[in-house]
Design an enzyme around this catalytic site. Structure first.
Site, PDB file in Angstrom:
ATOM      1  N   HIS A 216      -6.387  12.490   4.505  1.00  0.00           N
ATOM      2  CA  HIS A 216      -7.793  12.555   4.125  1.00  0.00           C
ATOM      3  C   HIS A 216      -8.003  11.978   2.731  1.00  0.00           C
ATOM      4  O   HIS A 216      -8.932  11.185   2.504  1.00  0.00           O
ATOM      5  CB  HIS A 216      -8.285  14.006   4.162  1.00  0.00           C
ATOM      6  CG  HIS A 216      -8.725  14.445   5.521  1.00  0.00           C
ATOM      7  ND1 HIS A 216      -8.044  14.122   6.656  1.00  0.00           N
ATOM      8  CD2 HIS A 216      -9.791  15.196   5.927  1.00  0.00           C
ATOM      9  CE1 HIS A 216      -8.658  14.658   7.705  1.00  0.00           C
ATOM     10  NE2 HIS A 216      -9.734  15.301   7.281  1.00  0.00           N
ATOM     11  N   HIS A 325      -4.300  21.038   1.966  1.00  0.00           N
ATOM     12  CA  HIS A 325      -3.120  20.419   1.379  1.00  0.00           C
ATOM     13  C   HIS A 325      -2.734  21.038   0.037  1.00  0.00           C
ATOM     14  O   HIS A 325      -3.540  21.665  -0.648  1.00  0.00           O
ATOM     15  CB  HIS A 325      -3.312  18.909   1.204  1.00  0.00           C
ATOM     16  CG  HIS A 325      -3.315  18.158   2.501  1.00  0.00           C
ATOM     17  ND1 HIS A 325      -2.155  17.866   3.198  1.00  0.00           N
ATOM     18  CD2 HIS A 325      -4.335  17.650   3.241  1.00  0.00           C
ATOM     19  CE1 HIS A 325      -2.469  17.214   4.300  1.00  0.00           C
ATOM     20  NE2 HIS A 325      -3.776  17.071   4.355  1.00  0.00           N
TER      21      HIS A 325
END
EC number: 3.6.1.-
Length: 363
Positions: A216, A325
């Site tokens: 992303h 993340h």
């Protein structure tokens, strides 16, 4: 649009020009300000996740180190912490499609790409072999190629999947099956040995154990930089050629990029642009190359659309920084994106042979 006299858009002196120019090996000061947005957003998101009671107290769906929150609406700390939020599903998951549509709309409608001199190949030794539009499309192809290699395919699994496996990760649910096959002296299934993140999830496994470069972050940073380069330098060039600029205003919007020429000298991007020749050409053909009202309206719509897409990219980058993340996974996603940016947009400035093929945005 009437053209500006050459004297109003050229730097006032060689010394002032050299003081504004940056190194051809590094981004300009304006580009550095843009690039600084990304680590600032990632740092802010990481600190917010650590300090916010909602994120610190939220239930993590898998291993805590992944920072992927439970997708149950009642347990997620925010709507944007859920992978099924509308922007993630319809925008980020199809991110390069939106980036490509935005780029195509801009290149297809902006007057910078529609004049005869813009579409014809260059003949000067230092200039690009292609016209402006063709060079821009080539750069899109290079950036798209980097996106494909990192996230989709790299002679098999993509670079993110290869990195994950090289750092000790794999498909945990399938790993047990591999061990059973080895213990039974059977040949493991090729799917089990070459599983990617996508294949692992489709087979019901869990992709764990390695370093997961944030796809992303990579996509959102690369897409934003790509649009900023291709659109920003064109708008900057048009501003430098504005009909009502004073000499001081023209100096403020002068192109600060430096280029290494074929003879090894370092000169301003204004030199390669052939600003004086371009101005006379525009002045001579201003009547014939004037844009129609519909084309001007289409160009303005394309620019507004680009602003929305880039704004959504930055917003979703912030949401990724907060809810998904680890900090190191986000950092590596940023670094991989910047590698593509440097290769396509900075490297040609100091390698004339590369610049002659791919060109430079705005010139």
């Amino acid at each position: 649009m009437a053209a500006t006299p050459v004297s109003s858009s050229a730097p006032t002196s060689p010394s002032s020009s050299s003081s504004r120019r940056s190194s051809p090996y590094l981004p300009t000061s304006r580009e550095t300000l843009l690039l600084a947005i990304f680590p600032v957003l990632l740092l802010f998101g990481t600190l917010f996740r650590l300090l916010s009671p909602q994120t610190r107290g939220a239930v993590v769906a898998a291993a805590p180190s992944t920072a992927h929150y439970d997708q149950a609406p009642g347990l997620a700390p925010s709507y944007f912490a859920r992978k099924d939020n509308v922007l993630n599903v319809f925008f980020v998951k199809r991110g390069w499609f939106w980036i490509t549509v935005t780029f195509a709309a801009f290149v297809g409608t902006h007057p910078f790409f529609s004049t005869a001199t813009a579409t014809a190949p260059r003949t000067a030794k230092s200039a690009s072999l292609l016209g402006r539009r063709d060079s821009a499309i080539l750069r899109w192809g290079l950036v798209t190629g980097w996106w494909i290699l990192v996230t989709q395919w790299f002679f098999g699994p993509a670079l993110v999947d290869r990195n994950f496996r090289l750092t000790g990760g794999g498909c945990q649910a399938l790993q047990a099956a591999v061990e059973d096959d080895v213990a039974a002296d059977k040949q493991p299934s090729p799917l089990l040995l070459a599983a990617t993140a996508s294949a692992c999830k489709h087979a019901g496994g869990q992709w764990r154990g390695g370093h997961d470069i944030s796809g992303h972050v990579f996509l959102l940073v690369l897409g934003t930089i790509f649009l900023a380069q291709e659109i920003g330098w064109v708008l900057w060039r048009r501003a430098a050629l504005g009909p009502s600029l004073s000499s001081s205003a023209a100096a403020r919007v002068a192109d600060a990029r430096s280029l290494v020429m074929h003879d090894g000298t370092v000169k301003s991007a204004e030199v390669e642009a052939g600003l004086a020749a371009a101005l006379s050409s525009l002045s001579a053909s201003s009547a014939s190359s004037a844009s129609s009202e519909p084309s001007i309206a289409a160009s303005r719509i394309a620019l507004r659309f680009a602003a929305v897409v880039m704004g959504l990219c930055l917003w979703m980058l912030l949401m990724t920084a907060i809810y998904f993340h680890t900090w190191f996974e986000k950092l590596t996603g940023l670094m991989v994106a910047l590698t593509g940016f440097y290769s396509v947009y900075i490297l040609p400035r100091w390698v004339p042979e590369v610049r002659r093929v791919v060109g430079v945005p705005g010139l």
